[in-house]
Design a protein around this motif. Structure first.
Motif, mmCIF file in Angstrom:
data_model
loop_
_atom_site.group_PDB
_atom_site.id
_atom_site.type_symbol
_atom_site.label_atom_id
_atom_site.label_comp_id
_atom_site.label_asym_id
_atom_site.label_seq_id
_atom_site.Cartn_x
_atom_site.Cartn_y
_atom_site.Cartn_z
ATOM 1 N N ILE A 25 0.831 -1.206 0.000
ATOM 2 C CA ILE A 25 0.000 0.000 0.000
ATOM 3 C C ILE A 25 0.867 1.257 0.000
ATOM 4 N N LYS A 26 1.935 1.251 0.770
ATOM 5 C CA LYS A 26 2.804 2.430 0.827
ATOM 6 C C LYS A 26 3.490 2.686 -0.510
ATOM 7 N N THR A 27 3.989 1.644 -1.146
ATOM 8 C CA THR A 27 4.738 1.838 -2.390
ATOM 9 C C THR A 27 3.827 2.031 -3.598
ATOM 10 N N ARG A 28 2.735 1.307 -3.664
ATOM 11 C CA ARG A 28 1.879 1.334 -4.846
ATOM 12 C C ARG A 28 1.033 2.598 -4.921
ATOM 13 N N TRP A 29 0.521 3.052 -3.782
ATOM 14 C CA TRP A 29 -0.354 4.231 -3.796
ATOM 15 C C TRP A 29 0.294 5.457 -3.167
ATOM 16 N N GLY A 30 1.508 5.336 -2.691
ATOM 17 C CA GLY A 30 2.210 6.488 -2.148
ATOM 18 C C GLY A 30 1.631 7.010 -0.854
ATOM 19 N N LEU A 31 1.062 6.147 -0.050
ATOM 20 C CA LEU A 31 0.490 6.581 1.216
ATOM 21 C C LEU A 31 1.547 6.581 2.311
ATOM 22 N N GLY A 32 1.380 7.484 3.272
ATOM 23 C CA GLY A 32 2.259 7.508 4.418
ATOM 24 C C GLY A 32 1.983 6.348 5.363
ATOM 25 N N ALA A 33 2.819 6.211 6.379
ATOM 26 C CA ALA A 33 2.689 5.084 7.305
ATOM 27 C C ALA A 33 1.350 5.118 8.042
ATOM 28 N N GLN A 34 0.984 6.285 8.551
ATOM 29 C CA GLN A 34 -0.273 6.380 9.299
ATOM 30 C C GLN A 34 -1.475 6.151 8.394
ATOM 31 N N ALA A 35 -1.435 6.723 7.189
ATOM 32 C CA ALA A 35 -2.548 6.542 6.254
ATOM 33 C C ALA A 35 -2.707 5.072 5.868
ATOM 34 N N ALA A 36 -1.589 4.390 5.638
ATOM 35 C CA ALA A 36 -1.655 2.972 5.274
ATOM 36 C C ALA A 36 -2.266 2.149 6.401
ATOM 37 N N GLN A 37 -1.898 2.441 7.648
ATOM 38 C CA GLN A 37 -2.465 1.710 8.772
ATOM 39 C C GLN A 37 -3.962 1.972 8.907
ATOM 40 N N HIS A 38 -4.379 3.214 8.679
ATOM 41 C CA HIS A 38 -5.804 3.519 8.749
ATOM 42 C C HIS A 38 -6.589 2.835 7.635
ATOM 43 N N VAL A 39 -5.977 2.716 6.466
ATOM 44 C CA VAL A 39 -6.628 2.012 5.358
ATOM 45 C C VAL A 39 -6.853 0.550 5.725
ATOM 46 N N ILE A 40 -5.857 -0.091 6.298
ATOM 47 C CA ILE A 40 -5.987 -1.503 6.683
ATOM 48 C C ILE A 40 -7.021 -1.663 7.790
ATOM 49 N N LYS A 41 -6.981 -0.776 8.764
ATOM 50 C CA LYS A 41 -7.949 -0.857 9.863
ATOM 51 C C LYS A 41 -9.372 -0.631 9.359
ATOM 52 N N LYS A 42 -9.540 0.302 8.415
ATOM 53 C CA LYS A 42 -10.864 0.541 7.851
ATOM 54 C C LYS A 42 -11.392 -0.696 7.148
ATOM 55 N N THR A 43 -10.517 -1.409 6.447
ATOM 56 C CA THR A 43 -10.922 -2.643 5.775
ATOM 57 C C THR A 43 -11.355 -3.701 6.784
ATOM 58 N N CYS A 44 -10.568 -3.874 7.830
ATOM 59 C CA CYS A 44 -10.919 -4.866 8.857
ATOM 60 C C CYS A 44 -12.221 -4.498 9.563
ATOM 61 N N ASP A 45 -12.430 -3.210 9.825
ATOM 62 C CA ASP A 45 -13.680 -2.776 10.457
ATOM 63 C C ASP A 45 -14.876 -3.075 9.559
ATOM 64 N N ALA A 46 -14.696 -2.927 8.244
ATOM 65 C CA ALA A 46 -15.794 -3.219 7.321
ATOM 66 C C ALA A 46 -16.161 -4.695 7.359
ATOM 67 N N TYR A 47 -15.161 -5.562 7.419
ATOM 68 C CA TYR A 47 -15.442 -6.999 7.514
ATOM 69 C C TYR A 47 -16.066 -7.348 8.868
ATOM 70 N N ALA A 48 -15.656 -6.671 9.926
ATOM 71 C CA ALA A 48 -16.264 -6.915 11.238
ATOM 72 C C ALA A 48 -17.730 -6.505 11.240
#
Length: 412
Positions: A56-79
């Protein structure tokens, strides 16, 4: 208690383009992370991070915090999906709707909200400016507007994440605030009953009618105009429909806020609690004929109850939910129950003692009396628990006939 304060951003065209590109990149990355989670069966935050974080960081150029929030948002959606499946909100296992929900990975819209923490977002409330991270760099001078009350709440109680949201070309930040609750009034002198209805949205046991016939006429006129535009199907009609989209929902939300504010302020001023009807599952328990469905279903009584509940908790006012059955047929003076007591939508006349009153006020007085009795027995100040989903014959809906509907201003 947690409250969300929504402020409107006023970005320049260049700032808006950077915010739009950021949302698009974050949501594309979240959609890809959802596909990885679906293929590998990994739905937890740290486990999914091992498979997606560096890409996510390399492909979309997101920062560390943004990448972590993206992953957490995905997990929250599945929950959330798993919770809906367990609750039966997406049908029974094996049904078409259930298979559709579970047979594909979760995807995000290009303009879905994106969470920001304090490392990605800083506030200068006095200057009404925010500094916000984007994929094009940090925007250090984005203006925003808010009311004086919102600014005070932000300055004193803001805590936690904020969500970046775009709606109809307008940008917003939904900031989470931890607002302290007032001590609960454990010794109310009485209760203020609130009867919820279709003709009169809310009527108190003091006899005050809030949002009555004039508002309903406006709703009917708005619905007729929307139907007319939908039938025309011309480009100009579609433009007008898009412009008016959500207008009725916004109006209902505004009116619900005003009703809740007045009810809670009156209860707090007089040292009383608030008595509300427990309308959980009303749409599943009751079925209306086709001409009555739009009127019955177009107002969010659950939203009104939620507004009253959180404003009351903030003010320390107790709220008790009561069973609304037969409140519109029971005499508030002598307790006689008879369907014939309800003379018309507006009037109540007891067949036993001759008591005459406005029908909605009589119902609200019955609600007040039931809440007072429950409180004396030790009922807690809390929202009711959702009813369990019923199956088979016990879950069938009851059809309301035309004779019932003539006296159906309150929901019972």
């Amino acid at each position: 208690m947690k409250l969300v304060v929504q402020i409107r951003l006023l970005p320049t065209p260049m700032q808006a383009a950077a915010l739009e590109a950021t949302l698009r990149a974050c949501n594309e990355a979240a959609t890809w992370a959802g596909e990885v989670a679906f293929e590998k069966g990994v739905r937890r935050n740290f486990a999914l991070r091992e498979h997606t974080y560096s890409q996510i960081k390399t492909r979309w150029g997101l920062g560390a915090q943004a990448a972590q929030h993206v992953i957490k948002k995905t997990c929250d959606a599945y929950a959330t999906l798993a919770a809906n499946l367990r609750a039966g909100n997406l049908g029974r296992p094996g049904s078409k709707r259930y298979r559709k929900a579970t047979g594909k990975p979760i995807a995000f819209r290009r303009q879905s909200a994106q969470p920001y923490d304090d490392r990605m977002l800083s506030w200068r409330i006095g200057r009404r400016r925010v500094s916000i991270w984007t994929t094009a760099g940090r925007l250090k001078d984005v203006a925003f507007t808010a009311s004086v009350e919102q600014l005070a709440t932000l300055a004193r109680f803001r805590k936690g994440e904020s969500d970046l949201v775009v709606r109809d070309g307008m940008w917003f930040l939904n900031a989470t605030c931890e607002v302290p609750q007032a001590p609960l009034n454990t010794d109310p002198v009485d209760f203020l009953g609130v009867d919820l209805g279709i003709v009169n949205i809310a009527t108190t046991s003091d006899g005050e009618i809030m949002a009555g016939r004039q508002m309903n006429r406006d709703r009917v006129r708005e619905r007729a105009l929307r139907t007319k535009l939908q039938k025309r199907k011309t480009p100009s009609a579609k433009r007008r429909l898009k412009k008016r989209r959500g207008k009725e929902a916004r109006r209902a939300r505004d009116i619900n806020h005003k009703i809740a504010k007045r009810v809670v302020a009156e209860a707090e001023r007089t040292g009383r609690g608030i008595a509300l009807e427990d309308l959980t599952g009303i749409r599943e328990r009751v079925r209306f004929r086709k001409p009555q469905r739009a009127t019955h279903s177009s107002w969010s009584f659950a939203q009104l109850g939620a507004f009253i509940d959180y404003k009351a908790r903030k003010a320390g006012v107790p709220v008790v939910y009561v069973d609304p059955a037969y409140t519109s047929r029971t005499c508030a003076e002598c307790g006689h129950i008879d369907r014939a007591n309800r003379v018309s939508q507006a009037w109540f006349a007891c067949r036993s003692c001759g008591f005459v009153d406005h029908a909605d006020r009589n119902s609200s007085r019955n609600i007040r009396a039931r809440a007072w009795e429950l409180w004396r027995r030790g009922a807690p100040s809390t929202a009711p628990a959702p009813l369990p989903r019923q199956r088979g014959g016990a879950g069938r809906k009851r059809r309301i006939t035309a004779s019932d509907a003539r006296c159906a201003s309150p929901l019972f």
